[in-house]
Design an enzyme around this catalytic site. Structure first.
Site, mmCIF file in Angstrom:
data_model
loop_
_atom_site.group_PDB
_atom_site.id
_atom_site.type_symbol
_atom_site.label_atom_id
_atom_site.label_comp_id
_atom_site.label_asym_id
_atom_site.label_seq_id
_atom_site.Cartn_x
_atom_site.Cartn_y
_atom_site.Cartn_z
ATOM 1 N N ARG A 176 39.634 29.228 29.865
ATOM 2 C CA ARG A 176 39.066 29.062 31.114
ATOM 3 C C ARG A 176 38.683 27.349 31.014
ATOM 4 N NH1 ARG A 176 37.036 32.677 34.435
ATOM 5 N NH2 ARG A 176 38.153 34.758 33.868
ATOM 6 N N ARG A 229 34.877 26.093 36.291
ATOM 7 C CA ARG A 229 33.708 25.819 37.022
ATOM 8 C C ARG A 229 32.892 24.754 36.124
ATOM 9 N NH1 ARG A 229 31.810 31.586 38.318
ATOM 10 N NH2 ARG A 229 32.929 31.740 36.385
ATOM 11 N N ARG A 270 36.571 23.099 44.633
ATOM 12 C CA ARG A 270 36.466 24.335 45.076
ATOM 13 C C ARG A 270 35.424 24.346 46.263
ATOM 14 N NH1 ARG A 270 35.491 28.244 46.363
ATOM 15 N NH2 ARG A 270 34.977 30.462 45.211
ATOM 16 N N ASP A 314 44.861 33.634 38.046
ATOM 17 C CA ASP A 314 44.036 34.846 37.721
ATOM 18 C C ASP A 314 44.903 36.025 37.155
ATOM 19 O OD1 ASP A 314 41.002 35.563 37.535
ATOM 20 O OD2 ASP A 314 42.113 37.087 38.387
ATOM 21 N N TYR A 317 40.078 47.142 36.384
ATOM 22 C CA TYR A 317 39.692 46.502 37.733
ATOM 23 C C TYR A 317 40.658 47.310 39.000
ATOM 24 C CZ TYR A 317 37.944 42.385 35.637
ATOM 25 O OH TYR A 317 37.006 41.404 34.663
HETATM 26 O O1 CP3 Z 1 41.847 27.791 32.534
HETATM 27 C C1 CP3 Z 1 42.031 28.953 32.407
HETATM 28 O O2 CP3 Z 1 41.907 29.568 31.477
HETATM 29 C C2 CP3 Z 1 43.087 29.095 33.741
HETATM 30 C C3 CP3 Z 1 42.229 30.154 34.584
HETATM 31 C C4 CP3 Z 1 42.014 31.645 34.540
HETATM 32 C C5 CP3 Z 1 41.096 31.914 35.439
HETATM 33 N N1 CP3 Z 1 41.082 33.347 35.359
HETATM 34 C C6 CP3 Z 1 40.612 31.454 36.738
HETATM 35 C C7 CP3 Z 1 39.324 32.016 37.492
HETATM 36 C C8 CP3 Z 1 42.378 32.712 33.684
HETATM 37 C C9 CP3 Z 1 43.085 32.512 32.308
HETATM 38 C C10 CP3 Z 1 41.557 33.855 34.203
HETATM 39 C C11 CP3 Z 1 41.790 35.086 33.531
HETATM 40 C C12 CP3 Z 1 41.041 36.221 33.901
HETATM 41 N N2 CP3 Z 1 40.545 36.415 34.985
HETATM 42 C C13 CP3 Z 1 40.664 37.097 32.910
HETATM 43 C C14 CP3 Z 1 40.767 37.173 31.432
HETATM 44 C C15 CP3 Z 1 40.091 36.139 30.637
HETATM 45 C C16 CP3 Z 1 38.839 36.510 30.222
HETATM 46 O O3 CP3 Z 1 37.607 35.294 30.393
HETATM 47 O O4 CP3 Z 1 38.440 37.490 30.157
HETATM 48 C C17 CP3 Z 1 39.723 38.039 33.781
HETATM 49 C C18 CP3 Z 1 38.923 39.181 32.925
HETATM 50 C C19 CP3 Z 1 39.689 37.893 34.968
HETATM 51 C C20 CP3 Z 1 38.967 38.457 35.871
HETATM 52 C C21 CP3 Z 1 38.207 37.522 37.041
HETATM 53 N N3 CP3 Z 1 38.503 36.373 37.686
HETATM 54 C C22 CP3 Z 1 36.509 37.269 37.025
HETATM 55 C C23 CP3 Z 1 35.658 38.372 36.091
HETATM 56 C C24 CP3 Z 1 36.219 36.377 37.700
HETATM 57 C C25 CP3 Z 1 35.014 35.976 38.218
HETATM 58 C C26 CP3 Z 1 34.133 35.474 37.076
HETATM 59 C C27 CP3 Z 1 34.610 34.384 36.201
HETATM 60 O O5 CP3 Z 1 34.724 34.835 35.162
HETATM 61 O O6 CP3 Z 1 35.161 33.276 36.584
HETATM 62 C C28 CP3 Z 1 37.529 35.966 38.283
HETATM 63 C C29 CP3 Z 1 37.583 34.593 39.244
HETATM 64 C C30 CP3 Z 1 38.011 33.353 38.401
HETATM 65 N N4 CP3 Z 1 39.184 33.479 37.963
HETATM 66 C C31 CP3 Z 1 37.397 32.043 38.745
HETATM 67 C C32 CP3 Z 1 38.258 31.209 38.052
HETATM 68 C C33 CP3 Z 1 38.282 29.766 37.805
HETATM 69 C C34 CP3 Z 1 36.055 31.671 39.356
HETATM 70 C C35 CP3 Z 1 36.505 31.730 40.790
HETATM 71 C C36 CP3 Z 1 35.657 30.676 41.713
HETATM 72 O O7 CP3 Z 1 35.925 29.738 41.257
HETATM 73 O O8 CP3 Z 1 34.914 31.064 42.318
#
Ligand code: CP3
Length: 339
Positions: free
Chosen positions: A22, A26, A35, A71, A146
């Protein structure tokens, strides 16, 4: 040759490479600023913006790899599964029946996710030549959590009970997701991704028997399809310590390890054929500088001198993390590991 790719191939490298799960997101003011003007889905579907966010952490820090900004649910959205991010993924019609599984189309990368492939091509054109780009996908069971549950949860009761109540439906869904993610990752590699990672964020919900019966075969199916490509393969199973003996049999180059499992023990279970990626506790970034330095030293010592360690956090970086702590972490890893 990049230090990151060398470490993935278990070659000796001049220092331990680091990237951060990640890393685009954020905790970075520049991400929050963008964003505030653009919603998350638009960021993931607009190649110029996805490339910009991917590159944001690389402008700030001497990271050793980039990871595509997207994502795990993005390819499913591309396949027509109605879903929104609030901020976690919400699936409006959760998948519960064979008929729904059968209605999921096979993933056609150039039709369903052309914007991802274009983002990858754009990122590769804008990155320094020796900095590699990691492509990724969600592992089948984590996607199933999910898709069947419909929303983020701690227990994912609907998905887990499906394994017992409708095992054939669960297998059908996992196989379908495995084939879709194999096609998705292959297309990412063809577009220019130089390493491929499967995120199993919810591995910790599965006992070893359920993992072996349902998910291990689906994960193997993904990696066997990708093995012929000349690209390092990484499997990250969060809270997967009890699954490592099975993971050791997968055709992968690197296993991602969360902070609960010391890297020396992980290495003993995985054997010399598989490298490790991890595993600083994301909470350690809140330690005072000397303490952070000691924690980094602990992870490096536990990883040992054998080739095949990529430094990372044990799970995604927290949004509250200070960008200065990230700078110190990266400098520390490079300084303490340089040989
Ligand atoms: O920098 C990176 O790693 C690349 C971006 C990335 C995102 N999601 C962006 C994102 C990656 C690799 C993911 C993978 C992801 N998404 C996983 C597996 C990795 C992990 O952390 O376990 C999972 C379980 C998800 C599902 C998901 N997507 C969740 C639970 C959420 C919300 C809360 C959170 O953890 O951020 C998202 C949304 C999401 N994906 C955001 C980002 C930057 C936040 C969205 C926003 O900006 O409002």
């Amino acid at each position: 040759m990049s230090v990151f790719l060398g470490a993935c191939r278990r070659e000796p490298v001049p220092y331990t490479p680091i990237w951060i799960m990640r890393q685009a997101g954020r905790y970075l003011p520049e991400y929050r600023e963008l964003r505030a003007r653009v919603d998350f889905v638009t960021l993931t579907r607009t190649p110029e913006l996805a490339a910009e966010v991917t590159l944001q952490p690389l402008r700030r820090y001497p990271l050793d790899a980039a990871i595509l900004f997207s994502d795990i649910m993005t390819p499913l959205q591309g396949m027509g599964v109605p879903l929104v991010f609030e901020p976690g993924p919400i699936v409006s019609q959760p998948i519960r029946t064979d008929a729904q599984v059968d209605r999921l189309p096979a993933l056609q990368p150039s039709d369903h996710v052309p914007f991802v492939l274009e983002s990858i091509r754009l990122i590769r054109r804008s990155m320094p030549r020796d900095l590699p780009l990691i492509g990724f996908a969600g592992a089948p069971f984590t996607l199933m959590c999910y898709l069947v549950g419909g929303k983020p949860s701690k227990e994912f009761a609907a998905a887990r009970s499906m394994l017992y109540a409708q095992p054939d439906t669960a297998r059908r869904l996992l196989d379908k997701l495995a084939d879709a993610m194999a096609a998705y990752l292959r297309a990412q590699a063809q577009a220019g991704a130089q390493a491929l990672m499967l995120f199993e964020s919810w591995a910790g919900l599965l006992g070893p028997a359920e993992f072996r019966t349902f998910e291990l075969r689906a994960v193997r199916r993904v990696f066997e399809a990708l093995r012929p490509l000349d690209v390092p393969l990484i499997y990250y199973a969060n809270q997967g310590a009890t699954l490592l003996e099975d993971i050791a049999g997968l055709p992968i180059d690197v296993a991602g390890i969360d902070w609960r499992m010391p890297l020396d023990r992980a290495r003993a279970m995985l054997g010399p054929r598989i490298g490790v990626q991890g595993n600083l506790d994301p909470a350690a970034l809140f330690a005072p500088p000397e303490m952070l330095e000691r924690q980094v030293g602990e992870v490096l010592r536990s990883a040992g001198d054998a080739p095949g360690h990529i430094f990372n956090l044990g799970h995604g970086i927290w949004p509250e993390t200070s960008p200065d702590a990230v700078a110190r972490l990266i400098d520390n890893v490079h300084a303490q590991s340089s040989r």
